[in-house]
Design a protein around this motif. Structure first.
Motif, PDB file in Angstrom:
ATOM      1  N   THR A  76      12.379   6.307  -4.002  1.00 18.80           N
ATOM      2  CA  THR A  76      12.477   4.755  -3.708  1.00 18.80           C
ATOM      3  C   THR A  76      11.620   4.074  -4.446  1.00 18.80           C
ATOM      4  O   THR A  76      12.239   2.984  -4.910  1.00 18.80           O
ATOM      5  N   HIS A  77      10.423   4.462  -4.891  1.00 17.72           N
ATOM      6  CA  HIS A  77       9.501   3.540  -5.919  1.00 17.72           C
ATOM      7  C   HIS A  77       9.291   4.493  -6.951  1.00 17.72           C
ATOM      8  O   HIS A  77       8.067   4.295  -7.441  1.00 17.72           O
ATOM      9  N   VAL A 124       0.852  -1.105   0.091  1.00 17.84           N
ATOM     10  CA  VAL A 124      -0.219   0.048  -0.022  1.00 17.84           C
ATOM     11  C   VAL A 124       0.652   1.235  -0.046  1.00 17.84           C
ATOM     12  O   VAL A 124       0.627   2.300  -0.753  1.00 17.84           O
ATOM     13  N   ASN A 125       1.968   1.413   0.840  1.00 25.92           N
ATOM     14  CA  ASN A 125       2.748   2.539   0.777  1.00 25.92           C
ATOM     15  C   ASN A 125       3.578   2.700  -0.383  1.00 25.92           C
ATOM     16  O   ASN A 125       3.919   3.705  -0.553  1.00 25.92           O
ATOM     17  N   ASP A 126       3.620   1.623  -1.035  1.00 24.64           N
ATOM     18  CA  ASP A 126       4.383   2.029  -2.409  1.00 24.64           C
ATOM     19  C   ASP A 126       3.711   2.780  -3.426  1.00 24.64           C
ATOM     20  O   ASP A 126       3.981   3.277  -4.228  1.00 24.64           O
ATOM     21  N   PHE A 127       2.147   2.536  -3.211  1.00 23.00           N
ATOM     22  CA  PHE A 127       1.291   3.473  -4.135  1.00 23.00           C
ATOM     23  C   PHE A 127       0.957   4.747  -3.656  1.00 23.00           C
ATOM     24  O   PHE A 127       0.289   5.621  -4.325  1.00 23.00           O
ATOM     25  N   LEU A 128       1.405   5.301  -2.522  1.00 23.05           N
ATOM     26  CA  LEU A 128       1.088   6.476  -1.610  1.00 23.05           C
ATOM     27  C   LEU A 128       2.394   7.468  -2.241  1.00 23.05           C
ATOM     28  O   LEU A 128       3.501   7.424  -1.948  1.00 23.05           O
ATOM     29  N   PHE A 129       1.871   8.434  -2.853  1.00 16.22           N
ATOM     30  CA  PHE A 129       2.797   9.580  -3.529  1.00 16.22           C
ATOM     31  C   PHE A 129       2.286  10.990  -3.567  1.00 16.22           C
ATOM     32  O   PHE A 129       1.065  11.024  -4.365  1.00 16.22           O
ATOM     33  N   PRO A 130       2.691  11.806  -2.708  1.00 12.97           N
ATOM     34  CA  PRO A 130       3.816  12.002  -1.740  1.00 12.97           C
ATOM     35  C   PRO A 130       3.535  11.045  -0.667  1.00 12.97           C
ATOM     36  O   PRO A 130       2.446  10.732  -0.104  1.00 12.97           O
ATOM     37  N   LYS A 131       4.727  10.520   0.188  1.00 13.18           N
ATOM     38  CA  LYS A 131       4.367   9.671   1.141  1.00 13.18           C
ATOM     39  C   LYS A 131       3.795  10.484   2.363  1.00 13.18           C
ATOM     40  O   LYS A 131       4.022  11.565   2.667  1.00 13.18           O
ATOM     41  N   GLN A 174      -5.707   7.001  -4.490  1.00 12.57           N
ATOM     42  CA  GLN A 174      -4.258   6.064  -4.601  1.00 12.57           C
ATOM     43  C   GLN A 174      -4.364   4.698  -3.929  1.00 12.57           C
ATOM     44  O   GLN A 174      -3.910   3.832  -4.359  1.00 12.57           O
ATOM     45  N   ILE A 175      -5.074   4.815  -2.682  1.00  8.28           N
ATOM     46  CA  ILE A 175      -5.365   3.482  -1.930  1.00  8.28           C
ATOM     47  C   ILE A 175      -6.485   2.651  -2.794  1.00  8.28           C
ATOM     48  O   ILE A 175      -6.241   1.350  -2.784  1.00  8.28           O
ATOM     49  N   ILE A 176      -7.215   3.257  -3.257  1.00  4.91           N
ATOM     50  CA  ILE A 176      -8.234   2.500  -4.327  1.00  4.91           C
ATOM     51  C   ILE A 176      -7.692   1.938  -5.379  1.00  4.91           C
ATOM     52  O   ILE A 176      -7.836   0.669  -6.082  1.00  4.91           O
ATOM     53  N   SER A 177      -6.716   2.668  -5.885  1.00  4.91           N
ATOM     54  CA  SER A 177      -6.101   2.273  -7.150  1.00  4.91           C
ATOM     55  C   SER A 177      -4.946   1.084  -6.959  1.00  4.91           C
ATOM     56  O   SER A 177      -4.719   0.125  -7.746  1.00  4.91           O
ATOM     57  N   TYR A 178      -4.597   1.251  -5.585  1.00  4.71           N
ATOM     58  CA  TYR A 178      -3.681  -0.030  -5.180  1.00  4.71           C
ATOM     59  C   TYR A 178      -4.436  -1.305  -5.200  1.00  4.71           C
ATOM     60  O   TYR A 178      -4.218  -2.511  -5.789  1.00  4.71           O
ATOM     61  N   HIS A 179      -5.445  -1.251  -4.685  1.00  2.00           N
ATOM     62  CA  HIS A 179      -6.551  -2.186  -4.370  1.00  2.00           C
ATOM     63  C   HIS A 179      -6.956  -2.909  -5.874  1.00  2.00           C
ATOM     64  O   HIS A 179      -7.141  -3.899  -6.274  1.00  2.00           O
ATOM     65  N   MET A 180      -7.302  -1.936  -6.796  1.00  2.00           N
ATOM     66  CA  MET A 180      -7.605  -2.388  -8.195  1.00  2.00           C
ATOM     67  C   MET A 180      -6.717  -3.111  -8.995  1.00  2.00           C
ATOM     68  O   MET A 180      -6.838  -4.000 -10.017  1.00  2.00           O
ATOM     69  N   THR A 181      -5.441  -2.345  -8.827  1.00  5.62           N
ATOM     70  CA  THR A 181      -4.277  -2.869  -9.551  1.00  5.62           C
ATOM     71  C   THR A 181      -3.705  -4.171  -9.123  1.00  5.62           C
ATOM     72  O   THR A 181      -3.386  -5.395  -9.990  1.00  5.62           O
TER      73      THR A 181
END
Length: 634
Positions: free
Chosen positions: A460-461, A22-29, A123-130
């Motif tokens: 980082t990512h 999840v954290n990898d998908f959050l930008f900015p942190k 972005q969290i939802i995008s993580y979920h869908m991806t």
């Protein structure tokens, strides 16, 4: 007993793994992220399917926040989405996002904070869908390190983007929580009484600015007017109508060599009168209370018509007098002036005399720029100030990411340390604006991330972030290629500077290689090593499959940038093999090959330019390449 401990440990490791994803998908942190036990839509140990979750995605994307909406609640099945404002939150623009098994709660200090929280939730939802992974229960407490987080684009060095391109950039910047946007202007606004200045540049019009301002405001971005008012006035002073306002109507000796028709004469009343007229026409189109009046790099000051007055009063005092006059004009329109801080730093004893309602824009674009030395001078004087690093993409063609990323980070760390009001990432277009938008995305993203959270490592990512949010490339190759290209210049092993070897060769083809601190260090083998890296990136982009809306232009402009950078290498190698390292002395057959290669590059350059940008300025940008083409026939 041991069995229970093992099960618990496995569960914890699984939780940590998901948290990292999840954290990898959050930008900015986010400033604070706490992953909890359980997942959204997990009831009594049962995880509901992805299909049952689509209501939230649709509702979130449809939800608009404006001044009339203070909270929103949408119960469906067993889930609840709540948005509310709490003005007692500690930090400016702070939001708190809480996700548990049955609900999502987003609380913001104001409507802008809710908008930023919404970007994180997307972005969290995008993580979920991806990733097809359940959304973990979590809490996020987040706020920016800088009140003002900006991006500035140069639209005066040839390239003026279309409105569609500007809207695209604003959308992207808004998703990264940028809240200030500037279009650096010298001559590219359609002032009604000054058509001779802008007639061939496809300028921004009053109606376009008004539309852009509304578009920015809907995304909580402040569109700040920007009109240089002292130096960099070449596009005005070259015309007979304005030449009397020039500090140097004819050649003057300056610290940059012989120059003329660049800076206004600050003791000529007509200089302020011109700015009075421009400000009165420009500013009503913007709703921002800020206005960047420029005033950087006034290298002709004291070298021409104001020389005697500068000798009597001191050059710094003459500069400050004119700055104060401009500030008074800005204040008449109810605005607060921003100004570039480079010139007054040459006279630090005068910084306390700057009006306290002005904001210093302290710019420096190299990894070694001493923000730590210069920022305290403005802080101690009681002035508000920004840190202004840069993308380092100008004069690079394919980027200078290593230096840029260090510069962007140092600006954030020192800006935060010394209390900077803002962080403005700048993207210039010196000498042709040959860098395409696609190679600017990495530094745009990194600058946005550091302006929100100066402590987190924004790189980082980065490849994953760019592929997911910018290029939409499931192969991962588009961002990989762009990042490979952005560091190819390091292989040339020349000193750091505001240009890389590829652009230097294309720009300095007439000058001796031994007279410049960077070109005199060029060698054939390092250039060929850089070409290998570029060729590798070329193969990578050929394997890419971006699915973003502008995917075709992304791939084509990256390939064009590769071709242009390689031509710089080929010219550099040819010169190093020629007598006196001179372009004129390149062997005939090699010169013919270079000419054929460049002729094709120019054709592509002229086609691709008009896909994202207006036609005005294209002739000027192309001519810089055509001059080299003609020089091959010398």
């Amino acid at each position: 007993m041991k069995r229970h401990i093992t099960i618990a440990l496995i569960f914890c490791l699984s939780l940590i793994s998901r948290a990292e994803q999840v954290n990898d998908f959050l930008f900015p942190k986010p400033q604070q992220l706490n992953i909890k036990k359980g997942f959204l839509n997990q009831i009594n140990g049962n995880q509901y399917s992805l299909e049952d979750f689509t209501w939230l995605i649709e509702k979130l994307y449809d939800l608009n926040i404006d001044g009339s909406i203070k909270s929103f609640s949408s119960p469906l099945i067993i889930n609840t989405l709540n948005l509310s404002i709490d003005t007692t939150l500690q930090h400016n623009q702070e939001y708190q996002l809480t996700i548990d098994s049955t609900s999502i709660s987003l609380i913001g200090k104001d409507e802008a904070a809710l908008f930023y929280g919404k970007q994180t939730l997307k972005q969290i939802i995008s993580y979920h869908m991806t990733c097809k992974e359940p959304i973990p229960c979590l809490t996020i407490h987040d706020w920016p390190d800088f009140e003002r987080r900006g991006y500035m684009l140069d639209i005066s060095r040839d390239k003026v983007p279309t409105m569609e391109t500007l809207y695209h950039m604003i959308d992207l910047l808004a998703s990264w929580k940028i809240n200030e946007f500037q279009l650096y202007t010298e001559h590219t606004y359609a002032y009604k009484n000054h058509e001779v200045v802008w007639q061939n540049s496809s300028p921004m019009t009053a109606e376009e600015i008004k539309m852009l301002d509304i578009y920015c405001k809907s995304r909580f971005i402040d569109l700040v007017p920007n009109q240089n008012s002292f130096g960099h006035m070449e596009n005005w002073l070259q015309h007979d109508r304005y030449v009397d306002l020039a500090e140097c109507p004819t050649d003057c000796k300056t610290i940059w060599g012989t120059r003329s028709l660049s800076s206004l004469n600050p003791i000529n009343p007509g200089s302020v009168q011109l700015m009075q007229e421009l400000y009165a026409e420009l500013l009503p189109n913007f709703t921002s209370k800020y206005f960047n009046i420029g005033c950087d790099e006034t290298v002709e000051l004291g070298c021409g018509l104001s020389a005697e007055y500068c000798k009597e009063k001191g050059k710094g005092n003459v500069y400050l007098e004119y700055l104060i006059k401009l500030n008074n004009e800005v204040n008449k329109h109810g605005r607060q002036a921003q100004f570039w801080g480079d010139i007054i730093l040459n006279h630090p004893e005068l910084i306390p005399s700057i009006p306290k309602n002005m904001t210093a824009m302290v710019w420096g674009y190299e990894s070694t720029y001493p923000f730590d030395e210069n920022l305290p001078k403005f802080k101690q004087a009681g002035l508000e100030f920004y840190v202004c690093p840069g993308t380092s993409t100008w004069r690079s063609i394919i980027g200078r990411n290593h230096d840029a990323f260090i510069n962007l980070k140092k600006a954030a760390i020192n800006g935060k340390l010394y209390g900077a009001k803002g962080y403005l990432n700048t993207n210039w277009g010196d000498h042709g604006h040959w860098q395409p938008l696609s190679v600017c995305y990495p530094a745009m993203a990194v600058g946005s991330a550091y302006s929100w959270n100066s402590k987190a490592n924004a790189t980082t990512h980065l490849e994953k972030i760019l592929n997911h949010y910018v290029f939409n490339d499931k192969t991962g190759n588009t961002a990989k290629a762009v990042l490979e290209l952005g560091n190819a210049y390091l292989a040339c092993k020349i000193p750091e500077g505001n240009a890389n070897a590829f652009h230097l060769m294309l720009h300095r083809y007439k000058w001796t290689m031994k007279g410049h601190y960077q070109t005199k260090m060029l060698k054939i083998d390092p250039l060929l090593e850089a070409e290998k890296i570029i060729d590798q990136a070329s193969q990578t982009i050929n394997r890419s499959k971006p699915e973003c809306a502008d995917s075709t232009i992304v791939v084509n402009e990256i390939k064009q940038a590769i071709a242009l950078a390689k031509h710089g290498i080929h010219l550099g190698v040819a010169r190093l093999n020629a007598r006196d390292f001179s372009t004129i002395n390149i062997a005939g057959e090699t010169k013919r090959q270079l000419k054929e290669e460049l002729a094709l590059i120019i054709i592509t350059h002229e086609y691709l330019w008009t896909v994202r940008n207006r036609e005005g300025g294209l002739a000027s940008s192309s001519q810089k390449l055509k001059d080299l083409l003609d020089y091959y026939d010398n």
